[in-house]
Design an enzyme around this catalytic site. Structure first.
Site, PDB file in Angstrom:
ATOM      1  N   ARG A 122      41.854  39.025  47.016  1.00 28.30           N
ATOM      2  CA  ARG A 122      40.830  38.321  46.242  1.00 28.30           C
ATOM      3  C   ARG A 122      40.024  37.334  47.055  1.00 28.30           C
ATOM      4  O   ARG A 122      38.992  36.882  46.617  1.00 28.30           O
ATOM      5  CB  ARG A 122      41.460  37.622  45.040  1.00 28.30           C
ATOM      6  CG  ARG A 122      42.039  38.613  44.082  1.00 28.30           C
ATOM      7  CD  ARG A 122      42.317  38.039  42.721  1.00 28.30           C
ATOM      8  NE  ARG A 122      43.085  39.036  41.991  1.00 28.30           N
ATOM      9  CZ  ARG A 122      44.413  39.103  42.002  1.00 28.30           C
ATOM     10  NH1 ARG A 122      45.089  38.193  42.660  1.00 28.30           N
ATOM     11  NH2 ARG A 122      45.026  40.044  41.351  1.00 28.30           N
ATOM     12  N   VAL A 123      40.487  36.919  48.216  1.00 24.10           N
ATOM     13  CA  VAL A 123      39.677  35.958  48.974  1.00 24.10           C
ATOM     14  C   VAL A 123      39.299  36.466  50.362  1.00 24.10           C
ATOM     15  O   VAL A 123      38.310  36.037  50.933  1.00 24.10           O
ATOM     16  CB  VAL A 123      40.381  34.594  49.107  1.00 24.10           C
ATOM     17  CG1 VAL A 123      40.486  33.900  47.784  1.00 24.10           C
ATOM     18  CG2 VAL A 123      41.724  34.736  49.742  1.00 24.10           C
TER      19      VAL A 123
END
Ligand SMILES: Nc1ncnc2c1ncn2[C@@H]1O[C@H](COP(=O)(O)OP(=O)(O)O)[C@@H](O)[C@H]1O
Ligand SMILES: [Mg+2]
Length: 507
Positions: free
Chosen positions: A368-369
């Site tokens: 997600r990052v």
């Protein structure tokens, strides 16, 4: 009651002045007694001033961690073998929390959570002691995750890229290559200055030995620390292992350095905690885990961070591992961990048995990052790849039943199979950014479509030498590398086309 002879013996040989200077006053000492001991836990009575997580000292040097404070009894996790301690033995409070050594001296060593060396090296010297539990860095001290952490595994770096300071769960059944992915990520750090810490929790001694051996043979062991709580050590030591490893990492992070922390694995950590909690008669919750099982993992993983420039800009990247049963990622511990981390790498046993290794299921995996940190050169190539690959996987399912397909579908499937072949990778052979870019470019441009599938391995093997010869600049790409220019693309296309022909011939 002292007798006269006792008094005489006490005074014998002392001068009058010494006797006058003696002060005789009552002194207070708090003593607890062991009520019950065994299976790695103890129940202690007395010691009303004990605080939570305080270390208690038993007769004979054994230590224990007070984890359960009742009205009149204290539940205690032992940090060693009970040995000669019995019911009725004396216990003292220490007023201290559990601490672990931290510092440069740990690099290259194999130790347990309390810093006892497990290799045949010398005793640890010159180490500061840090509490194993520390508060996570507050928001104000954190920066966004901006720098990539390359694992050297094409499928991860292209599809599920990691950033420094991220927490990414590696989840899958037993024997699907979870440890292998973490070990490859550690080995790839031989080309960087990242410090690697491997925490083995409840693992077999032979598995731990294999990991250490692999890193010593292929990686940079002088920049690695192995914190080991094997399956047969006291549950308390296994329980402390990830926290201690995290403290060791935080020491380097505070100095502005980058740390990769592998926690192998947190399912076993949860099981150890469940075991001692049940023995201490704490109320069981879902799947018999105690109610704070989510909290113990989140407070651990929250300590992973990328610090702001004012705090030195260091980072601690956490790669926790979780084991599933029969691919059930919605079991209690895996779902907890999935919700705590910034993404997961899911390993599919079916892929593993089809010999697609690393067996990463790209559909169920996400980062997600890390995407924002991916090198632009790699990002440009991997974006379209993901979509094409997903389409292929869907199509392939239909054709399994021997359905007749038109030419276009057949082409898509052939192309997809080449992508899959390129994403497979043996252990201990991390790829540099240049090689990754070249491979993705070759498959993306369809240069491998004419190459028989079984020759793709040959193409990969020849690639590094070929690139060094014909496109040396490509091998020097760094994390900030921009997307390939037209001229670079043309040059690369030419080199790789001839390489594909070469691979066809030689194979
Ligand atoms: N990319 C790979 N290529 C070849 N063999 C692999 C690969 N990844 C893992 N393996 C093998 O699969 C087996 C299981 O891997 P391991 O990492 O121990 O699984 P887990 O940690 O999930 O139980 C090991 O024998 C390992 O050598
Ligand atoms: Mg493993």
């Amino acid at each position: 009651m002292s007798t006269l002879t006792d008094d005489l013996r006490l005074w014998a040989g002392r001068s009058r002045a010494q006797i006058d200077a003696l002060t005789v006053a009552p002194s207070l000492e708090q003593i607890g007694r062991v009520e019950q001991i065994g299976d790695g836990v103890a129940i202690v009575s007395g010691l009303p001033e004990t605080r939570l997580d305080e270390i208690l000292a038993f007769e004979g040097g054994l230590r224990g961690l007070a984890v359960d404070l009742g009205d009149s009894r204290i539940g205690c996790i032992l940090l060693g073998d009970a040995g000669s301690v019995r019911a009725g033995s004396i216990v003292h409070g220490t007023g201290n929390v559990a601490r672990t050594p931290v510092g440069e001296a740990l690099l290259g060593r194999v130790i347990d959570a309390l810093g006892t060396p497990l290799d045949d090296g010398p005793a640890l010297e010159g180490c500061a002691m840090a509490p194993v539990e520390q508060p996570a860095p507050p928001i104000i001290d954190r920066a966004l995750v901006t720098r990539p952490l390359a694992t050297g595994l094409l499928v991860v770096d292209a599809m599920i890229p990691l950033g420094r300071g991220q927490r990414e769960l590696i989840v899958g059944d037993r024997g699907t290559g979870k440890t292998a992915i973490a070990v490859d990520a550690m080995i790839n750090q031989r080309n960087t200055d990242v410090i690697c810490i491997y925490a083995a929790i409840g693992q077999k001694a032979s598995s731990v030995a294999q990991v250490i051996d692999a890193v010593r043979r292929h990686g940079a062991p002088e920049r690695c620390i192995f914190v080991v709580g094997e399956a047969d050590t006291a549950p308390g030591l296994q329980w402390l292992t990830p926290y201690a490893a995290c403290s060791m990492g935080e020491y380097f992070m505070a100095q502005g350095r980058d740390v990769l922390l592998v926690l192998d694995d947190l399912t076993k950590h949860a099981a150890v905690y469940r075991q001692v909690s049940l023995l201490l008669r704490r109320p069981p919750g879902r799947e018999a885990y105690p109610g704070d099982i989510f909290y113990i993992h989140s407070r651990l993983l929250e300590r992973a961070a990328h610090l702001s420039p004012e705090k030195g800009g260091g980072s601690l990247t956490a790669l926790p591992i979780a084991e599933t049963q029969a691919g059930n990622i919605s079991a209690y511990i895996p779902t907890n961990l999935i919700s705590i981390t910034d993404g997961q790498i899911y390993l599919d046993p079916r892929l593993f048995y089809e010999d697609q290794k690393p067996a990463v299921d790209v559909g169920k995996s996400v980062s997600r990052v890390g995407g924002k940190t991916q090198a632009p050169a790699l990002k440009a190539l991997s974006e379209s790849l993901r979509l094409t690959y997903a389409q292929f996987l869907e199509l392939e399912v239909f054709t399994r039943f021997g359905t007749m397909v038109d030419d276009r579908t057949k082409k898509t499937i052939d192309h997809g199979r080449r992508i899959r072949a390129v994403l497979a990778q043996p252990q201990f052979a991390p790829l540099g950014l240049g090689e990754q870019v070249a491979l993705l470019f070759a498959v993306g441009e369809g240069l491998l479509d004419e190459l028989p599938l079984e020759h793709v391995g040959r193409f990969r093997a020849l690639l590094p030498g070929w690139l060094a010869d014909r496109c040396p600049t490509l091998l020097k790409l760094d994390d900030a590398a921009r997307a390939l220019t037209e001229t670079q693309q043309a040059e690369l296309r030419m080199a790789l086309t001839t390489l594909a022909q070469e691979a066809r011939k030689t194979a």
